[in-house]
Design a protein around this motif. Structure first.
Motif, PDB file in Angstrom:
ATOM      1  N   GLU A 221       0.798  -1.224   0.000  1.00  0.00           N
ATOM      2  CA  GLU A 221       0.000   0.000   0.000  1.00  0.00           C
ATOM      3  C   GLU A 221       0.832   1.275   0.000  1.00  0.00           C
ATOM      4  N   ALA A 335      -5.666   8.024   6.044  1.00  0.00           N
ATOM      5  CA  ALA A 335      -6.166   6.670   5.766  1.00  0.00           C
ATOM      6  C   ALA A 335      -7.534   6.719   5.100  1.00  0.00           C
ATOM      7  N   ALA A 336      -8.383   7.640   5.539  1.00  0.00           N
ATOM      8  CA  ALA A 336      -9.712   7.762   4.943  1.00  0.00           C
ATOM      9  C   ALA A 336      -9.619   8.190   3.484  1.00  0.00           C
ATOM     10  N   ARG A 338      -7.086   7.784   1.443  1.00  0.00           N
ATOM     11  CA  ARG A 338      -6.495   6.704   0.666  1.00  0.00           C
ATOM     12  C   ARG A 338      -7.474   5.556   0.439  1.00  0.00           C
ATOM     13  N   ALA A 339      -8.336   5.289   1.421  1.00  0.00           N
ATOM     14  CA  ALA A 339      -9.356   4.255   1.240  1.00  0.00           C
ATOM     15  C   ALA A 339     -10.317   4.635   0.123  1.00  0.00           C
ATOM     16  N   GLY A 342      -7.593   5.260  -3.463  1.00  0.00           N
ATOM     17  CA  GLY A 342      -6.637   4.243  -3.862  1.00  0.00           C
ATOM     18  C   GLY A 342      -5.200   4.758  -3.858  1.00  0.00           C
ATOM     19  N   THR A 343      -4.260   3.827  -3.975  1.00  0.00           N
ATOM     20  CA  THR A 343      -2.844   4.172  -3.822  1.00  0.00           C
ATOM     21  C   THR A 343      -2.332   5.048  -4.955  1.00  0.00           C
ATOM     22  N   VAL A 420     -15.437   0.888   1.186  1.00  0.00           N
ATOM     23  CA  VAL A 420     -14.686   2.048   1.665  1.00  0.00           C
ATOM     24  C   VAL A 420     -14.991   2.299   3.140  1.00  0.00           C
ATOM     25  N   THR A 423     -13.234  -0.290   5.275  1.00  0.00           N
ATOM     26  CA  THR A 423     -11.787  -0.056   5.329  1.00  0.00           C
ATOM     27  C   THR A 423     -11.457   1.103   6.256  1.00  0.00           C
ATOM     28  N   ILE A 424     -12.218   2.176   6.192  1.00  0.00           N
ATOM     29  CA  ILE A 424     -11.975   3.315   7.079  1.00  0.00           C
ATOM     30  C   ILE A 424     -12.191   2.903   8.530  1.00  0.00           C
ATOM     31  N   ARG A 427      -9.116   0.631   9.513  1.00  0.00           N
ATOM     32  CA  ARG A 427      -7.798   1.249   9.520  1.00  0.00           C
ATOM     33  C   ARG A 427      -7.792   2.563  10.279  1.00  0.00           C
TER      34      ARG A 427
END
Length: 464
Positions: A221, A335-336, A338-339, A342-343, A420, A423-424, A427
């Protein structure tokens, strides 16, 4: 645990309970971690405390054989979503030092009196005492790992005056700051960090720690400019830039393979080696706590593995990877974003809007752009809406955020599909009990569904 069970843990020097509770010996005036190697005291002389701050508040000083302030944090406070758990996480992030008890109470939505009462009832210490214990630990870390002048350490640790600093060190460690520095391994001749080389630390964890899958995920990531992973599997280094309340940092964490025995008890534990280069040493406590959340170092792997191993589907996975962790985030807002994007898109945002470091460090060149910057530059679409909500506080993802409230606020924004959101929650909010869409996650895996999902994902990756 009742007190007889706690005493049995002390008798067996069981490191599984380091950080879960502390014990003090009335005849010596010292408090310890359960795995302390000293001679076991008689039961009638022992008192138990839920926190180091509670033991200090009762007049006990820290043992200089087991350094009880260096244990992993209690896993309970990261699991719990109530006001006490949220308060402990905020205090760990340094909120009381920066904003006072009033600021802590405002973030929690309670009065300062209510927060004081609830913390004292459950932890044996209020927010000021908990913050004081944390400042003492930060001071000891800086005294024993750096060559910073003692006066500078006093203010970097969060103390309001040198006198308060000296009094606290004497009360907690029964020595002077100079004496505490001399008590470090190697004494005055020990090699210590500097602003240029960074502060060397050991980030303790309890039980086995499966580092490989964590570093695999971080490497996969990683966003160039902000993060990099170097080295070969088993001996990798994760490095990243980190925005902090008073400045920024470049941090590095080393991968360790297998399980390290501390020598303090019958059960395994260990640490990850880290080095922090801070532009302002006042950020040390916050930086350490954010790394601990990223690497999930305060988890209780015994509780997680025991529960998940009861399921026939997960039992062989747990046996193959004991101590598997569910990584969090060093910066929840980052982190939010990026979720959501995307990278690859995150790398583009760093190049366009990230703040460049004055002096690049290897492949690290920028800080991830702040939500306010993204809200102004990318005002259209779901990214701009999320960034604006993070910037104005409509969505809160700090360590004290209510997870359900945060998810409800996120659901009201465009582009927040279930994947999403999950994931938030895993993470950015470090929620240990989240399933992912498309994966069968039964309720029997509660309250550790995030760890169950990690087992399933890592097993799938190993087969590909």
């Amino acid at each position: 645990m009742d007190e007889d069970t706690r005493y049995e843990a002390v008798r067996s020097r069981d490191a599984r309970f380091d950080g879960a509770f502390f014990f003090a010996v009335e005849t010596t005036g010292i408090y310890c971690r359960p795995s302390c190697p000293a001679v076991t005291p008689k039961r009638r002389n022992v008192r138990f405390f839920p926190t180091a701050a509670a033991a200090q508040g009762s007049g006990f000083r820290a043992c200089r054989r087991c350094w009880p302030d260096a244990v992993p944090g209690s896993a309970e406070w990261n699991v719990r979503a109530d006001v006490v758990g949220r308060a402990v996480r905020l205090i760990g992030d340094g909120v009381v030092d920066r904003e006072g008890v009033g600021g802590l109470a405002d973030r929690l939505g309670y009065s300062a009196r209510q927060v004081q009462r609830q913390l004292t009832a459950e932890l044996g210490a209020g927010p000021v005492a908990l913050a004081r214990a944390q400042r003492a630990h930060t001071a000891r870390t800086l005294l024993q790992t750096t060559e910073l002048p003692i006066t500078e350490i006093a203010f970097a640790s969060g103390f309001a005056s040198v006198r308060q600093f000296n009094d606290t060190v004497r009360a907690v460690y029964a020595t002077t700051p100079s004496g505490l520095r001399e008590a470090a391994p190697g004494g005055r001749g020990a090699r210590r960090g500097s602003p240029a080389t960074g502060i060397p630390l050991r980030l303790a964890h309890r039980g086995p720690y499966r580092a490989g899958p964590v570093f695999d995920l971080l490497e996969r990531e990683s966003v160039p400019g902000v993060e990099e992973v170097t080295g070969t599997p088993g001996a990798r280094t994760y490095r990243r830039t980190l925005r902090l309340p008073y400045g920024h940092a470049v941090v590095a964490v080393e991968e360790r393979t297998g399980t390290t025995f501390t020598g303090l008890g019958a059960h395994p534990g260990g640490w990850l080696d880290a080095r922090l280069r801070l532009t302002d040493p006042r950020d040390l406590t916050t930086a350490v706590q954010r790394l601990r959340r990223l690497f999930d170092l305060d988890a209780d792997p015994y509780a997680v593995d025991e529960r998940l191993a009861e399921d026939p589907r997960l039992a062989p996975l747990v046996a193959a990877r004991p101590g598997l962790r569910s990584p969090g985030a060093a910066d929840p807002a980052e982190a939010a974003v990026r979720a959501l994007v995307g990278t690859e898109a995150a790398e583009r945002l760093v190049r366009r809007y990230g703040k460049a470091l004055d002096a690049p460090s290897g492949g690290l060149t920028h800080l991830f752009p702040e939500p306010a910057v993204l809200a102004g530059a990318e005002s259209d679409g779901s990214l701009g809406t999320l960034a604006a909500a993070l910037a104005d506080g409509t969505v809160r993802l700090d360590p004290g955020a209510d997870r359900d409230d945060a998810e409800a606020a996120l659901r009201a924004l465009p582009g927040m599909d279930p994947a999403v959101l999950a994931t938030i929650r895993v993470r950015a909010l470090a929620d240990p009990d989240v399933g992912l869409p498309g994966i069968d996650v039964p309720d029997e895996w509660r309250p550790w569904r995030s760890y169950a999902v990690r087992h399933l994902l890592v097993e799938g990756e190993s087969r590909n």
